[in-house]
Design an enzyme around this catalytic site. Sequence first.
Site, PDB file in Angstrom:
ATOM      1  N   CYS A 117      76.462  -0.312  60.939  1.00 24.24           N
ATOM      2  CA  CYS A 117      76.540  -1.351  59.894  1.00 24.24           C
ATOM      3  C   CYS A 117      75.500  -2.427  60.152  1.00 24.24           C
ATOM      4  O   CYS A 117      74.927  -2.972  59.222  1.00 24.24           O
ATOM      5  CB  CYS A 117      77.933  -1.943  59.858  1.00 24.24           C
ATOM      6  SG  CYS A 117      78.451  -2.594  61.444  1.00 24.24           S
ATOM      7  N   LYS A 131      94.550   3.673  61.394  1.00 31.15           N
ATOM      8  CA  LYS A 131      94.120   4.919  60.759  1.00 31.15           C
ATOM      9  C   LYS A 131      92.660   5.173  61.103  1.00 31.15           C
ATOM     10  O   LYS A 131      91.762   4.519  60.602  1.00 31.15           O
ATOM     11  CB  LYS A 131      94.281   4.882  59.233  1.00 31.15           C
ATOM     12  CG  LYS A 131      94.350   6.305  58.703  1.00 31.15           C
ATOM     13  CD  LYS A 131      93.657   6.595  57.404  1.00 31.15           C
ATOM     14  CE  LYS A 131      92.190   6.625  57.280  1.00 31.15           C
ATOM     15  NZ  LYS A 131      91.492   7.829  57.767  1.00 31.15           N
ATOM     16  N   GLU A 148      84.950  -5.876  57.273  1.00 28.38           N
ATOM     17  CA  GLU A 148      83.626  -5.702  57.866  1.00 28.38           C
ATOM     18  C   GLU A 148      82.973  -4.580  57.085  1.00 28.38           C
ATOM     19  O   GLU A 148      83.326  -3.413  57.245  1.00 28.38           O
ATOM     20  CB  GLU A 148      83.747  -5.286  59.341  1.00 28.38           C
ATOM     21  CG  GLU A 148      84.419  -6.298  60.229  1.00 28.38           C
ATOM     22  CD  GLU A 148      83.498  -7.407  60.669  1.00 28.38           C
ATOM     23  OE1 GLU A 148      82.411  -7.584  60.075  1.00 28.38           O
ATOM     24  OE2 GLU A 148      83.873  -8.122  61.613  1.00 28.38           O
ATOM     25  N   GLU A 151      72.005   0.013  51.408  1.00 27.56           N
ATOM     26  CA  GLU A 151      72.267   0.596  52.724  1.00 27.56           C
ATOM     27  C   GLU A 151      72.061   2.111  52.676  1.00 27.56           C
ATOM     28  O   GLU A 151      72.510   2.779  51.754  1.00 27.56           O
ATOM     29  CB  GLU A 151      73.713   0.276  53.117  1.00 27.56           C
ATOM     30  CG  GLU A 151      74.017   0.685  54.529  1.00 27.56           C
ATOM     31  CD  GLU A 151      75.413   0.237  54.946  1.00 27.56           C
ATOM     32  OE1 GLU A 151      76.364   0.509  54.203  1.00 27.56           O
ATOM     33  OE2 GLU A 151      75.534  -0.388  56.011  1.00 27.56           O
TER      34      GLU A 151
HETATM   35  P1  NAP Z   1      84.621   4.478  54.268  1.00 23.75           P
HETATM   36  O1  NAP Z   1      84.467   5.709  53.495  1.00 23.75           O
HETATM   37  O2  NAP Z   1      84.864   3.197  53.577  1.00 23.75           O
HETATM   38  O3  NAP Z   1      85.783   4.798  55.314  1.00 23.75           O
HETATM   39  C1  NAP Z   1      86.262   3.852  56.226  1.00 23.75           C
HETATM   40  C2  NAP Z   1      87.720   4.130  56.521  1.00 23.75           C
HETATM   41  O4  NAP Z   1      88.493   3.918  55.328  1.00 23.75           O
HETATM   42  C3  NAP Z   1      88.008   5.579  56.946  1.00 23.75           C
HETATM   43  O5  NAP Z   1      89.048   5.588  57.893  1.00 23.75           O
HETATM   44  C4  NAP Z   1      88.458   6.195  55.647  1.00 23.75           C
HETATM   45  O6  NAP Z   1      89.232   7.357  55.799  1.00 23.75           O
HETATM   46  C5  NAP Z   1      89.280   5.072  55.056  1.00 23.75           C
HETATM   47  N1  NAP Z   1      89.506   5.199  53.624  1.00 23.75           N
HETATM   48  C6  NAP Z   1      88.849   5.960  52.711  1.00 23.75           C
HETATM   49  N2  NAP Z   1      89.368   5.806  51.483  1.00 23.75           N
HETATM   50  C7  NAP Z   1      90.391   4.928  51.606  1.00 23.75           C
HETATM   51  C8  NAP Z   1      91.302   4.338  50.687  1.00 23.75           C
HETATM   52  N3  NAP Z   1      91.287   4.655  49.379  1.00 23.75           N
HETATM   53  N4  NAP Z   1      92.193   3.444  51.154  1.00 23.75           N
HETATM   54  C9  NAP Z   1      92.223   3.101  52.469  1.00 23.75           C
HETATM   55  N5  NAP Z   1      91.391   3.642  53.383  1.00 23.75           N
HETATM   56  C10 NAP Z   1      90.478   4.538  52.960  1.00 23.75           C
HETATM   57  O7  NAP Z   1      83.389   4.189  55.183  1.00 23.75           O
HETATM   58  P2  NAP Z   1      82.588   5.249  56.021  1.00 23.75           P
HETATM   59  O8  NAP Z   1      81.778   6.028  55.091  1.00 23.75           O
HETATM   60  O9  NAP Z   1      83.516   5.980  56.921  1.00 23.75           O
HETATM   61  O10 NAP Z   1      81.710   4.271  56.945  1.00 23.75           O
HETATM   62  C11 NAP Z   1      80.453   3.808  56.545  1.00 23.75           C
HETATM   63  C12 NAP Z   1      80.510   2.402  55.988  1.00 23.75           C
HETATM   64  O11 NAP Z   1      81.154   1.510  56.893  1.00 23.75           O
HETATM   65  C13 NAP Z   1      79.141   1.827  55.797  1.00 23.75           C
HETATM   66  O12 NAP Z   1      79.043   1.199  54.544  1.00 23.75           O
HETATM   67  C14 NAP Z   1      78.991   0.812  56.924  1.00 23.75           C
HETATM   68  O13 NAP Z   1      78.097  -0.203  56.711  1.00 23.75           O
HETATM   69  C15 NAP Z   1      80.375   0.333  57.103  1.00 23.75           C
HETATM   70  N6  NAP Z   1      80.592  -0.163  58.472  1.00 23.75           N
HETATM   71  C16 NAP Z   1      80.690  -1.520  58.688  1.00 23.75           C
HETATM   72  C17 NAP Z   1      80.865  -2.026  59.958  1.00 23.75           C
HETATM   73  C18 NAP Z   1      80.974  -3.506  60.224  1.00 23.75           C
HETATM   74  O14 NAP Z   1      81.421  -3.898  61.280  1.00 23.75           O
HETATM   75  N7  NAP Z   1      80.594  -4.367  59.322  1.00 23.75           N
HETATM   76  C19 NAP Z   1      80.962  -1.141  61.027  1.00 23.75           C
HETATM   77  C20 NAP Z   1      80.860   0.209  60.781  1.00 23.75           C
HETATM   78  C21 NAP Z   1      80.689   0.683  59.484  1.00 23.75           C
HETATM   79  P3  NAP Z   1      88.528   8.813  55.748  1.00 23.75           P
HETATM   80  O15 NAP Z   1      87.683   8.882  56.942  1.00 23.75           O
HETATM   81  O16 NAP Z   1      89.671   9.738  55.789  1.00 23.75           O
HETATM   82  O17 NAP Z   1      87.731   8.878  54.484  1.00 23.75           O
END
Ligand code: NAP
Length: 482
Positions: free
Chosen positions: A285, A176, A251, A384
């Site tokens: 991240c 997804k 992650e 963050e």
């Molecule tokens: P996010 O809101 O957690 O979204 C990540 C993914 O999860 C998206 O595909 C999102 O879909 C999906 N999602 C949202 N709600 C969900 C639910 N209830 N159940 C299952 N999946 C769901 O994160 P983001 O805002 O896109 O990304 C930023 C965050 O990611 C930051 O905190 C960053 O640090 C972290 N990050 C970590 C790494 C690492 O390798 N450690 C790498 C990159 C990013 P939608 O897009 O449709 O909302």
Amino acid sequence: MSPTSPNGSLLIGGRPREASDGGSFATINPSTGEAIARVAAATVDDVDEAVATAYAASRRWREAKPVERGRVLQAVARLLAEHRQELARLETVDSGKPLRQGLAAIDTAIRYFEFYGGLADKILGTTIPLGAGVLDYTVREPFGVSAQIVPWNYPLQIGARGAAPALATGNTVVMKPASEAPLSLLRVATLALEAGLPPGALNVVPGSGSVAGAALSAHAGVNQITFTGSIEVGTQVMAAAARNVVPVLLELGGKSPNIVFADTDLETALPIILRSILNNAGQTCSAGSRLLVQRTVADEVLGRLTELMSAATIGPGVDDLDLGPLISDRQGAFVHGMVSDGIRDGVEVLTGGAPAPQSETFGGSFYSPTLVVSKPGTAIAREEIFGPVLVALVFDDEEEAVEIANGTEFGLVAGVWTRDVARAHRVAHRVEAGHVSINDFGGGGVETPFGGTRRSGFGREKGVEGINPYLQTKNVSVNLTH
Ligand code: NAP
Ligand code: MG
């Protein structure tokens, strides 16, 4: 890209498809705020079908000769390389990153398919000596269906980082992508089919997190979950996985420090430190979002960084400058809110601290590279931000540097800068992070393990270790006495 492009479809069992209820969403170019394409939004039924399809494909895929699986993945790598420019441009237009970072992203994605393609036939079991009369050996088996939920900041890299080892080890995948940047992964999956990946081995179900993401993470037919994203959603995914008793790899975020001692070679260090916070407009991240600097060189380091940051060029991703836009207006408001709270908490702004004028010119949400000096303990120094905001903290000695470095709930990466070899290793050992670079930041590559400690998550991706989340060990014991 036209709104009816097949790249905006679901991909289930090798066939591009509309959503079962006909629903779709617009994906936006963050540089301009304009819609680029409409993308089908998977329903719960679509997710159900994708999981069933992945399951149906898994038997043949896991029983294929490892060398054949490896060859297919290497063919995927070659076809992606042929489409390098197209994929880089798609990533840039959909996620806002400057073009050369889009190129770096596709090059890394290619490496994942190449690396894990090469590893597919080198996954060994062991024999365990139990004395005469017993033959005991282990077999490393795939889980079955791997669900992979990807964020918007690095779709190509994070998608390939999960898909390639999952497929190499004989799992099939339902992915997804993030709603804010789904296009490049849909194209990768289409190219993977063309390269010879069997239909159903890699299915892609774009759609909202609360519908498609939640349905996928709670699906009883999923055998393993890889999630990259926020702590908030990661904990929900982990709870869903717990109900089905399946392993999850998380992650999550970071607040990673560059630790600069007085004897640092600043000529080398400063450009790397700068890139570590400006790459992808800080929406990384593993961004180097904290700068811990020893007091005796603080004025010089902060002065030079202020100059470098205020000289950074800003514009749309395709213009390939130093800094592109933030992913959305919402993210822009969040970043500015964090900075404003920091100012209320008494931090000193050395440069930036406000949305950039390019927002008016181009329509996206651009933020000026920002350098602030804070005391430890403020929200801006601990939480963050996911924007081009570098928080400097001054320390006096090694002990204090380690204490500040470990003073957040995260533990993803760190950079230690010093010419003193013993100190470099002492600090590397004491910093709580999954990955430490000495006289570098974010060193290593596709070949080296990566992942967090504490609230940055757990499990390791990349490198040879990166196959472990996708394999479970079976022990076989043979009684040879009768
Ligand atoms: P996010 O809101 O957690 O979204 C990540 C993914 O999860 C998206 O595909 C999102 O879909 C999906 N999602 C949202 N709600 C969900 C639910 N209830 N159940 C299952 N999946 C769901 O994160 P983001 O805002 O896109 O990304 C930023 C965050 O990611 C930051 O905190 C960053 O640090 C972290 N990050 C970590 C790494 C690492 O390798 N450690 C790498 C990159 C990013 P939608 O897009 O449709 O909302
Ligand atoms: Mg999101």
